[in-house]
Design a protein around this motif. Structure first.
Motif, PDB file in Angstrom:
ATOM      1  N   LYS A 284       0.847  -1.491  -0.246  1.00 31.86           N
ATOM      2  CA  LYS A 284       0.174  -0.006  -0.052  1.00 31.86           C
ATOM      3  C   LYS A 284       0.701   1.352   0.026  1.00 31.86           C
ATOM      4  O   LYS A 284       0.490   1.868  -0.920  1.00 31.86           O
ATOM      5  CB  LYS A 284      -0.696  -0.282   1.269  1.00 31.86           C
ATOM      6  N   GLU A 285       2.143   1.133   0.859  1.00 27.28           N
ATOM      7  CA  GLU A 285       2.804   2.351   1.276  1.00 27.28           C
ATOM      8  C   GLU A 285       3.267   2.652  -0.183  1.00 27.28           C
ATOM      9  O   GLU A 285       3.672   3.653  -0.983  1.00 27.28           O
ATOM     10  CB  GLU A 285       3.874   2.152   2.115  1.00 27.28           C
ATOM     11  N   MET A 286       4.202   1.213  -1.154  1.00 31.08           N
ATOM     12  CA  MET A 286       4.793   1.849  -1.927  1.00 31.08           C
ATOM     13  C   MET A 286       4.595   1.960  -3.558  1.00 31.08           C
ATOM     14  O   MET A 286       4.669   3.036  -4.222  1.00 31.08           O
ATOM     15  CB  MET A 286       5.188  -0.066  -2.693  1.00 31.08           C
ATOM     16  N   ALA A 287       2.121   2.026  -3.282  1.00 28.25           N
ATOM     17  CA  ALA A 287       1.586   2.292  -4.538  1.00 28.25           C
ATOM     18  C   ALA A 287       0.913   3.639  -4.029  1.00 28.25           C
ATOM     19  O   ALA A 287       1.077   4.668  -4.936  1.00 28.25           O
ATOM     20  CB  ALA A 287      -0.106   1.774  -4.433  1.00 28.25           C
TER      21      ALA A 287
ATOM     22  N   GLY B  38       8.200   6.417  -5.434  1.00 30.66           N
ATOM     23  CA  GLY B  38      10.048   5.078  -5.260  1.00 30.66           C
ATOM     24  C   GLY B  38      11.266   6.411  -4.849  1.00 30.66           C
ATOM     25  O   GLY B  38      12.162   5.610  -3.800  1.00 30.66           O
ATOM     26  N   LEU B  39      12.069   6.977  -5.870  1.00 27.79           N
ATOM     27  CA  LEU B  39      13.088   7.992  -5.394  1.00 27.79           C
ATOM     28  C   LEU B  39      12.800   8.834  -3.802  1.00 27.79           C
ATOM     29  O   LEU B  39      13.777   9.008  -3.179  1.00 27.79           O
ATOM     30  CB  LEU B  39      12.740   8.880  -6.687  1.00 27.79           C
ATOM     31  N   THR B  40      11.748   9.787  -3.693  1.00 28.87           N
ATOM     32  CA  THR B  40      12.061  10.413  -3.292  1.00 28.87           C
ATOM     33  C   THR B  40      11.043  10.629  -1.600  1.00 28.87           C
ATOM     34  O   THR B  40      11.295  11.052  -0.237  1.00 28.87           O
ATOM     35  CB  THR B  40      11.077  12.018  -3.486  1.00 28.87           C
ATOM     36  N   SER B  41      10.319   8.941  -1.305  1.00 29.74           N
ATOM     37  CA  SER B  41       9.491   8.160  -0.898  1.00 29.74           C
ATOM     38  C   SER B  41       8.343   9.721  -0.146  1.00 29.74           C
ATOM     39  O   SER B  41       7.860   9.572   0.802  1.00 29.74           O
ATOM     40  CB  SER B  41      10.367   8.336   0.722  1.00 29.74           C
ATOM     41  N   LEU B  42       8.112  10.442  -0.904  1.00 29.97           N
ATOM     42  CA  LEU B  42       7.016  11.783  -1.209  1.00 29.97           C
ATOM     43  C   LEU B  42       5.573  11.011  -1.559  1.00 29.97           C
ATOM     44  O   LEU B  42       5.334  10.023  -3.038  1.00 29.97           O
ATOM     45  CB  LEU B  42       7.494  12.522  -1.762  1.00 29.97           C
ATOM     46  N   HIS B  43       4.148  11.007  -1.048  1.00 30.23           N
ATOM     47  CA  HIS B  43       3.033  10.952  -1.580  1.00 30.23           C
ATOM     48  C   HIS B  43       3.175  11.068  -2.509  1.00 30.23           C
ATOM     49  O   HIS B  43       3.103  12.498  -3.058  1.00 30.23           O
ATOM     50  CB  HIS B  43       2.164  11.414  -1.046  1.00 30.23           C
ATOM     51  N   ASN B  44       2.328  10.397  -3.651  1.00 28.69           N
ATOM     52  CA  ASN B  44       2.324  11.029  -5.190  1.00 28.69           C
ATOM     53  C   ASN B  44       0.419  11.179  -5.331  1.00 28.69           C
ATOM     54  O   ASN B  44      -0.395  11.252  -4.403  1.00 28.69           O
ATOM     55  CB  ASN B  44       2.477   9.295  -5.903  1.00 28.69           C
TER      56      ASN B  44
END
Length: 311
Positions: free
Chosen positions: A263-266, A270-276
């Motif tokens: 869920k977190e990965m979605a 992936g690069l910045t760990s910021l929410h997408n």
């Protein structure tokens, strides 16, 4: 170290079968006849019993019935080997109480059984048990078994005390008797556990009762218990049921952790760990509704970063 008793009239066969146990670091004691096997059972302590169908002085099934009659077996796994697999013979052995039967010609299934048994037997458990039991004798017995497995135990006499401890206790499993001191029964404990929020409400529950009736078991299971055992409980049975419930709990915990990771990965870059963008689309309706409900301002800030690859 775990100990096995192996009974077979053939020295060669004893050597071959013993190697299956030795490879799993199980100490093996040997006997060449049913009489010698009964004597060994009476004089020693073993964790598993393995014997052949043909023992020279007695058939394996008759030997096991005699061991049960003398109360020398029944609390440990009992495995029977036969030179020629015969369903009728194997069914007779299972009916007599033998745990499982294997052909001597192919010991692969026996090896698999011993491997799994040894892993379970040597597995050290960890965690905090909520034990609800008003009988000192039964409670002391359970505590001895649980602490021997590596578990920490908090014991309460009443459902009221146990339920009050749920708020601050970090329990991994609940074991409760049905009949307790106080006004409430074990059903109240089970319902209180299932009413807890989040993962606490999914704690494994093992129920105990000295009254063995179908109606009682159904009531307990419907209330939310995972397993039920009739008192008095054998130490080996209690250990096995606790181990099974804790193993299922650990599997579900790992599954939940993997679900959260996916869920977190979605929802994060992936690069910045910021929410997408997906996170934004999921959260914005909730934030807007909350802002309207509370009459609070809501701001969305859009930042364009040039030459981000350099950063």
């Amino acid at each position: 170290m775990l100990r096995a008793l192996l009974i077979d009239p053939s020295r060669f066969q004893r050597s071959v079968i013993a190697s299956v146990f030795v490879r799993r670091n199980v100490e093996v004691a040997m006997a060449d006849s049913a009489a010698a096997g009964l004597k060994a059972l009476a004089e020693g302590r073993y964790d598993i019993l393995c014997f052949s169908l043909e023992l020279g002085d007695m058939r394996g099934t008759d030997f096991y019935r005699e061991a049960l009659k003398r109360k020398l077996a029944g609390s440990i796994p009992a495995l029977m080997l036969a030179a020629t697999p015969d369903k009728k013979v194997f069914d007779d052995a299972i009916a007599a109480g033998v745990t499982d039967c294997f052909p001597k010609a192919d010991l692969e299934d026996l090896e698999q059984y011993v491997e799994q048994w040894e892993r379970r037997a040597n597995r050290r458990m960890s965690g905090h048990v909520l034990l609800v039991e008003d009988s000192d004798t039964a409670a002391n017995f359970c505590i001895e078994v649980m602490e021997g497995l590596g578990l920490q135990v908090s014991r309460f006499r009443t459902a009221e005390e146990a339920i009050a401890s749920l708020a601050h206790g970090d329990y991994k499993i609940v074991v409760t008797d049905f009949v307790l001191e106080g006004l409430q029964t074990g059903l109240s404990v089970i319902r209180a556990v299932r009413a807890q929020p989040g993962r606490k409400g999914e704690l494994p529950i093992l129920a105990l009762s000295s009254i063995d009736s179908v109606a009682r078991r159904v009531d307990i299971l419907r209330a939310g218990a995972n397993d039920f055992v009739t008192k008095p409980v054998l130490a080996e049975e209690l250990a096995a049921r606790l181990g099974n419930l804790l193993m299922l709990r650990e599997l579900f915990d790992r599954l939940a952790a993997q679900h959260e990771l996916v869920k977190e990965m979605a929802l994060r870059d992936g690069l910045t760990s910021l929410h997408n963008r997906y996170h934004l689309m999921a959260e914005m309706p909730r934030l807007i509704d909350e802002a309207h409900a509370k009459a609070m301002p809501l701001t969305l800030l859009v930042v364009d970063i040039d030459h981000f690859k350099k950063i």
